[in-house]
Design a protein around this motif. Structure first.
Motif, PDB file in Angstrom:
ATOM      1  N   ILE A   1       2.819   7.754  -1.451  1.00  0.00           N
ATOM      2  CA  ILE A   1       2.763   8.823  -2.447  1.00  0.00           C
ATOM      3  C   ILE A   1       3.626   9.969  -1.924  1.00  0.00           C
ATOM      4  O   ILE A   1       3.448  10.412  -0.783  1.00  0.00           O
ATOM      5  CB  ILE A   1       1.314   9.318  -2.661  1.00  0.00           C
ATOM      6  CG1 ILE A   1       0.427   8.175  -3.146  1.00  0.00           C
ATOM      7  CG2 ILE A   1       1.285  10.481  -3.641  1.00  0.00           C
ATOM      8  CD1 ILE A   1      -1.042   8.557  -3.281  1.00  0.00           C
ATOM      9  N   ILE A   2       4.549  10.432  -2.757  1.00  0.00           N
ATOM     10  CA  ILE A   2       5.374  11.552  -2.321  1.00  0.00           C
ATOM     11  C   ILE A   2       4.488  12.792  -2.178  1.00  0.00           C
ATOM     12  O   ILE A   2       3.445  12.916  -2.832  1.00  0.00           O
ATOM     13  CB  ILE A   2       6.555  11.802  -3.279  1.00  0.00           C
ATOM     14  CG1 ILE A   2       6.068  12.143  -4.689  1.00  0.00           C
ATOM     15  CG2 ILE A   2       7.496  10.608  -3.310  1.00  0.00           C
ATOM     16  CD1 ILE A   2       7.165  12.631  -5.607  1.00  0.00           C
ATOM     17  N   GLU A   3       4.887  13.705  -1.331  1.00  0.00           N
ATOM     18  CA  GLU A   3       4.071  14.880  -0.997  1.00  0.00           C
ATOM     19  C   GLU A   3       3.692  15.691  -2.231  1.00  0.00           C
ATOM     20  O   GLU A   3       2.551  16.130  -2.363  1.00  0.00           O
ATOM     21  CB  GLU A   3       4.808  15.760   0.016  1.00  0.00           C
ATOM     22  CG  GLU A   3       3.979  16.895   0.569  1.00  0.00           C
ATOM     23  CD  GLU A   3       2.778  16.442   1.402  1.00  0.00           C
ATOM     24  OE1 GLU A   3       1.826  17.232   1.521  1.00  0.00           O
ATOM     25  OE2 GLU A   3       2.781  15.315   1.926  1.00  0.00           O
ATOM     26  N   ALA A   4       4.609  15.882  -3.147  1.00  0.00           N
ATOM     27  CA  ALA A   4       4.316  16.678  -4.347  1.00  0.00           C
ATOM     28  C   ALA A   4       3.207  16.021  -5.180  1.00  0.00           C
ATOM     29  O   ALA A   4       2.315  16.701  -5.697  1.00  0.00           O
ATOM     30  CB  ALA A   4       5.580  16.851  -5.191  1.00  0.00           C
ATOM     31  N   GLU A   5       3.237  14.710  -5.302  1.00  0.00           N
ATOM     32  CA  GLU A   5       2.197  13.995  -6.060  1.00  0.00           C
ATOM     33  C   GLU A   5       0.858  14.068  -5.332  1.00  0.00           C
ATOM     34  O   GLU A   5      -0.191  14.239  -5.936  1.00  0.00           O
ATOM     35  CB  GLU A   5       2.609  12.541  -6.283  1.00  0.00           C
ATOM     36  CG  GLU A   5       1.597  11.692  -7.004  1.00  0.00           C
ATOM     37  CD  GLU A   5       1.366  12.073  -8.459  1.00  0.00           C
ATOM     38  OE1 GLU A   5       0.519  11.440  -9.099  1.00  0.00           O
ATOM     39  OE2 GLU A   5       2.008  13.024  -8.968  1.00  0.00           O
ATOM     40  N   PHE A   6       0.899  13.961  -3.998  1.00  0.00           N
ATOM     41  CA  PHE A   6      -0.325  14.069  -3.205  1.00  0.00           C
ATOM     42  C   PHE A   6      -0.974  15.440  -3.398  1.00  0.00           C
ATOM     43  O   PHE A   6      -2.176  15.549  -3.601  1.00  0.00           O
ATOM     44  CB  PHE A   6      -0.004  13.814  -1.734  1.00  0.00           C
ATOM     45  CG  PHE A   6      -1.197  13.881  -0.838  1.00  0.00           C
ATOM     46  CD1 PHE A   6      -2.173  12.908  -0.880  1.00  0.00           C
ATOM     47  CD2 PHE A   6      -1.355  14.943   0.041  1.00  0.00           C
ATOM     48  CE1 PHE A   6      -3.287  12.965  -0.066  1.00  0.00           C
ATOM     49  CE2 PHE A   6      -2.456  15.016   0.866  1.00  0.00           C
ATOM     50  CZ  PHE A   6      -3.422  14.025   0.805  1.00  0.00           C
TER      51      PHE A   6
END
Length: 90
Positions: free
Chosen positions: A57-62
């Motif tokens: 999961i990319i950081e922004a989505e996390f």
């Protein structure tokens, strides 16, 4: 492999001649080394243990997921059996 040995030990320890009482409340069994992991529930034969896979999961989505507000139904399932103060603190 190390995981094979760990799985064998987990299965053996569940046997009646070993320590089955330690597994009475286990939800998930893990066999992990420095590079990979396998998991199963109690009583699962070795051939059915599954490989643990991390979801990328990319950081922004996390950040979006972990900061998302819960709906009332979810909040109720988490807090209704707890003291009111627990939900207020949340």
């Amino acid at each position: 492999s190390t995981n094979h040995e760990a799985i064998s030990q987990q299965i053996r320890n569940q046997g009646q001649g070993e320590i089955p009482h330690l597994f009475a409340y286990s939800q998930l069994l893990l066999a992990v080394n420095g590079h990979e992991g396998l998991y199963a529930t109690c009583g699962t034969p070795e051939k059915f243990w599954a490989k643990w896979k991390e979801e990328d999961i990319i950081e922004a989505e996390f950040i979006r997921l972990k900061n998302q507000n819960l709906d009332e139904k979810s909040l109720a399932s988490i807090f209704n059996h707890r003291p009111t103060s627990a939900r207020k603190e949340y």
